[in-house]
Write an enzyme that holds these catalytic residues in place. Structure first.
Site, PDB file in Angstrom:
ATOM      1  N   ASP A   1      -5.215   1.100   0.475  1.00  0.00           N
ATOM      2  CA  ASP A   1      -4.722   2.447   0.196  1.00  0.00           C
ATOM      3  C   ASP A   1      -5.262   2.981  -1.126  1.00  0.00           C
ATOM      4  OD1 ASP A   1      -3.257   2.645   2.489  1.00  0.00           O
ATOM      5  OD2 ASP A   1      -1.357   2.046   1.590  1.00  0.00           O
TER       6      ASP A   1
ATOM      7  N   LYS B   1      -5.328   8.542   0.947  1.00  0.00           N
ATOM      8  CA  LYS B   1      -5.458   9.995   0.996  1.00  0.00           C
ATOM      9  C   LYS B   1      -6.546  10.467   0.050  1.00  0.00           C
ATOM     10  CE  LYS B   1      -0.580  10.909   2.039  1.00  0.00           C
ATOM     11  NZ  LYS B   1       0.646  11.573   1.561  1.00  0.00           N
TER      12      LYS B   1
ATOM     13  N   MET C   1       6.772   8.936  -5.736  1.00  0.00           N
ATOM     14  CA  MET C   1       5.989  10.025  -5.129  1.00  0.00           C
ATOM     15  C   MET C   1       6.658  11.383  -5.320  1.00  0.00           C
ATOM     16  SD  MET C   1       5.210   8.032  -1.542  1.00  0.00           S
ATOM     17  CE  MET C   1       6.975   7.723  -1.306  1.00  0.00           C
TER      18      MET C   1
END
Length: 507
Positions: A37, A59, A173
């Site tokens: 990740d 991402k 987050m």
């Protein structure tokens, strides 16, 4: 041990490479496939098998590259093909890492799996600022809360319950939604004066903290997007950082440095630079390729009883030499007649791991200095048998010069240094920004770096970077390829190179 056809769901820790578990580090080194990740520190991948397949599923610019079901399918398909698969996540896989979902998918497939817990950011990141998430008389509980929903908003939470807790709230987050979080907590009854902190890039050299009252974090308080990835900590324990913050900015704080040494040589230099606060990106330009079959090796090692000296100029030379002896079932006690010469601190340390101390080590790393001082301090070598153990490059450095002095010098090629072919994500990481320095400690590293730049069309990027060289030979190699040498220490030593970088950072 790591098994083929098995999936390992592991946490890489909060950021600092030193905070990954021993088990995680072992899996990184041995896995055939690593699925990782965005929150995994790229430095952790430096220890991976260069032949492994790397699959990035994080991402980019807020965009998801793979849906969760696609990630599950990748894990299962690679394991079914007979590969050992490491699913590597930042922090702990079971703390907002969707590790539970992946475990369920793998379990349903019938494949074997292992869960490797990691150090979660909610506890470790505040600790790097002297903030205990629980403390007697201050906070008797800690709540780990997601601050982000799949619709890019704050999830539906029981704000009244959270506001009424006397413990510490840690939001993962949630940096971009911080104003909404504070607003909801205050509306639910939390004291607006409650201490709050946003910690960005915790446990890394670039970590930073912003602390204030809860009600200070309004939409226009700061640019919250610059604080991601980050963590929100709310509670009276936040004030501990004012007196107990123990990680102090080093002399290289804020500097981004690329180290081009080989894998087994880079750790000491990287650790030293990180100890001074630098953000280090290890980019070995070559890897060690052992020579598997060679009559020359067999002959040289079987003739050790008639050899007087063995010269080592690298850690790989030491390790592969003794590996060959072990494979040949040689009793190391039979080597008591041998005398050893080493070049460099780490090479000397490597020899010590096998129970031997060098009989000669030059004060400087330069080859010509080694030959001269070796002959001056040990004139008897002019009539002795010497074995040089190392790479093909080592032969060119030592054998001819020693034979010219009258010694009977023999070379045993145990390995070669070959260029590393990097996966595309690694190249993107490297040139996504211009580092403050790129360090070179050998001319071979320069040659392979130049080849890497050419293969991936990185010349424009490379010319923007400041180059630091350990000594004249390395500097000449850089100039040969058209690069300007911005820094070269007075002595060709790692310690001198680091000192020179610190001095340059003061300017």
């Amino acid at each position: 041990m790591i098994k083929k056809g098995k999936i390992y769901l592991a946490g890489a820790g909060p950021g600092s490479i030193g905070l990954q578990t021993v088990r995680c580090a072992q899996l990184v080194k041995e896995a055939d496939v690593i699925v990782y990740d965005a929150l995994v520190n790229p430095a952790i991948l430096d220890d991976a098998n260069p032949e492994a397949e790397f699959i990035y599923v994080g991402k980019r610019s807020g965009k998801i590259c793979f849906k969760q079901q696609e990630i599950n399918n990748i894990l299962i398909e690679k394991a079914q093909a007979g590969y050992s698969v490491l699913r590597l996540k930042g922090g702990d896989p079971f703390v907002f890492g969707r590790g539970g979902e992946e475990m369920m998918a793998v379990h349903a497939s019938g494949l074997e799996y292992e869960i490797v817990p990691g150090v979660t950011a909610g506890v470790s990141v505040p600790a790097f600022f002297g903030i205990p998430v629980t403390h007697r008389g201050v906070a008797t509980s800690v709540s780990l809360i997601t601050g982000f929903s799949k619709h890019h908003g704050v999830p539906k939470l029981n704000w009244e319950a959270l506001a009424g807790m006397k413990g510490t709230l840690v939001f993962y987050m949630g940096t971009n939604t911080a104003p909404i979080i504070t607003e909801n907590l205050i509306k639910a009854g939390m004291d607006p004066a409650t201490p709050m902190a946003i910690i960005s890039e915790g446990t890394l050299p670039t970590q930073r903290i912003i602390s204030d009252r809860l009600d200070a974090f309004t939409p226009d308080y700061t640019d919250y997007s610059t604080l991601a990835p980050g963590l929100i900590v709310i509670g009276n324990v936040v004030d501990f950082h004012k007196a107990y913050e123990w990680v102090k900015p080093g002399s290289l704080a804020g500097k981004r440095i690329i180290v081009t040494r080989s894998y087994n040589q880079s750790s000491t230099l990287a650790d030293t630079l990180e100890g001074h606060g630098a953000e280090v990106f290890v980019l070995p330009t070559m890897k060690v390729a052992p020579v598997t079959e060679s009559e020359e090796i067999t002959s040289a090692l079987s003739d050790l009883f008639r050899t007087d000296w063995v010269i080592f100029s690298s850690v790989s030379g030491v390790e592969l030499f003794f590996k060959r002896l072990r494979e040949a079932k040689v009793d190391f006690r039979s080597l008591s007649h041998l005398r050893f010469a080493t070049i460099g601190k780490v090479t000397t340390e490597a020899l010590g791991h096998f129970g031997f101390l060098p009989d000669f080590t030059p004060p400087y790393h330069k080859t010509e200095h080694f030959i001269r001082t070796f002959a001056e301090t040990h004139p008897e070598i002019r009539s002795q048998r010497i074995l040089v153990s190392g790479s093909l490059l080592t032969k060119n450095l030592f054998v001819e010069e020693l034979n010219a002095l009258g010694a009977e010098c023999r070379f045993v090629p145990l390995y070669d240094n070959v260029p590393i072919e990097y996966y595309s994500e690694r190249i993107e990481m490297m040139h996504s920004s211009v580092p403050d320095w790129i360090l070179f400690c050998s001319s071979s590293a320069v040659e392979n770096f130049a080849s890497l730049v050419e293969r991936h069309d990185l010349r424009a990027w490379a010319e923007k970077c400041k180059m630091a060289s350990i000594g004249p030979q390395t500097s000449n190699a850089l100039r040969k390829h058209g690069y300007t040498v911005a820094l070269e220490p007075s002595k060709a030593k790692i310690e001198s190179l680091v000192d020179a970088l610190i001095e340059a950072s003061k300017e």
